[in-house]
Structures are given as structure tokens and as C-alpha cells.
Design an enzyme around this catalytic site. Structure first.
Site, PDB file in Angstrom:
ATOM      1  N   PRO A 127       0.782  -1.244   0.000  1.00  0.00           N
ATOM      2  CA  PRO A 127       0.000   0.000   0.000  1.00  0.00           C
ATOM      3  C   PRO A 127       0.812   1.292   0.000  1.00  0.00           C
ATOM      4  CG  PRO A 127       0.035  -0.943   2.181  1.00  0.00           C
ATOM      5  CD  PRO A 127       0.729  -1.929   1.283  1.00  0.00           C
ATOM      6  N   CYS A 128       1.447   1.579  -1.117  1.00  0.00           N
ATOM      7  CA  CYS A 128       2.208   2.824  -1.254  1.00  0.00           C
ATOM      8  C   CYS A 128       1.294   4.047  -1.170  1.00  0.00           C
ATOM      9  CB  CYS A 128       3.030   2.820  -2.530  1.00  0.00           C
ATOM     10  SG  CYS A 128       2.111   2.408  -4.020  1.00  0.00           S
ATOM     11  N   HIS A 129      -0.006   3.856  -1.397  1.00  0.00           N
ATOM     12  CA  HIS A 129      -0.940   4.979  -1.283  1.00  0.00           C
ATOM     13  C   HIS A 129      -1.056   5.477   0.154  1.00  0.00           C
ATOM     14  CE1 HIS A 129      -3.397   1.342  -0.618  1.00  0.00           C
ATOM     15  NE2 HIS A 129      -4.150   2.114   0.158  1.00  0.00           N
TER      16      HIS A 129
END
Length: 165
Positions: A127-129
Site C-alpha cells: 500500500p504505497c498509497h
């Protein structure tokens, strides 16, 4: 052999790619850093892609918070360290790039962490978001800032824009 297929999602079409052992790629419709395709790529389906599509659909429906998939991202040792650290950011929470740098043991490497984050080949699942600017701003995302905002709102990390929701 890399097998790929497309699925529809609330953030637009996604390309999923995997070998028979692990998920290698989730790519947005207009990726910032397109993943290189080789002659060993073939459109189709396999068990890894099927379970990935199912889990992504569950995530977008709001019934899945954690993914249980075999992952095989390709990158440098530092990139893989950053991506492994992404997996530990809990659903619905965010951290800053500087905090991410601290977590990978390189507190002065904020820009390098940001670059590795931007090259994450398996967004959403890794989850780079959930990594945002120190001031809370939504900075850089391979799927575009509206997609980042959507994902964070889906997870409850940002308030909805809907005044009547």
C-alpha cells in the site's frame, strides 16, 4: 512465463501479472512507470491471478483489509526493503515519507524512499498509497492523486468528499 490479465475496478482497469508462483505486477491504466514486457509475457489466467482478482474485488467492496497473496516484486535490495515495509502499514492509516525512511533504517533517505515507493510494482496490495507528505498532503502516486485519494477514502484514512454521506 508471465501470465497477465485485465480486471475492472473502481479506479479504472488494472493489469495483473504473475508467474505460477507469485504476483509480479498490478498496473494502473496509465502507469507513471510502465513495467517492461518481455517475450515471455502471455495473456491468460492462472491461480495466482484468480485469487488476486478475488481479493482486489473484496478490497474494493470494503470487506477485505489485508491481502494474503504470494508476492514476487522485482527490484533492488533497497526497493524490496521499502516495499516490504509498506506491507506493515495498517489499513486505514498513513505515514509520512520521512517516517517510512526511519522505518527502513535510513532516516536521511526520504527522497530515495519516495523513489522506491514510486517504483512499487504491486500497488494497493503493497500500500504505497498510505505514504503521504509530512504536512498531510497527497504527494506522488503511480495511479494519480485522485486514485490515491479514493483508496485512502475507501479505507477511512481521509474523510469523504460527499457532504451528504
Amino acid at each position: 512465463m508471465i501470465i497477465y490479465r485485465h480486471i475492472e475496478s473502481p479506479v479504472g482497469p488494472l493489469l495483473l501479472a504473475a508467474d505460477n508462483n507469485a504476483l509480479r505486477l498490478i498496473e494502473f491504466h496509465t502507469p507513471r512507470h510502465p513495467y517492461p514486457r518481455g517475450v515471455d509475457w502471455q495473456e491468460g489466467d492462472n491461480a495466482v491471478l484468480q485469487v488476486t482478482a478475488t481479493q482486489l474485488n473484496e478490497y474494493f467492496a470494503g470487506v477485505r483489509q489485508d491481502f494474503d497473496l504470494p508476492l514476487g516484486p522485482q527490484g533492488t535490495e533497497f526497493q524490496r526493503q521499502v516495499w516490504h515495509t509498506l506491507a506493515a502499514i495498517p489499513y486505514g492509516q498513513t505515514i509520512s515519507y520521512s517516517e517510512m525512511a526511519r522505518r527502513v533504517g535510513k532516516p536521511t533517505a526520504t527522497r530515495a524512499v519516495g523513489a522506491a515507493n514510486g517504483r512499487n510494482p504491486i500497488p494497493i496490495v503493497l500500500p504505497c498509497h498510505r505514504v503521504i507528505g509530512a504536512d498531510g498532503s497527497l504527494t506522488g502516486f503511480g495511479g494519480g492523486l485522485p486514485t490515491k485519494q479514493y483508496l485512502l477514502q475507501l479505507e477511512g484514512a481521509l474523510p469523504s468528499d460527499d457532504l451528504f454521506g
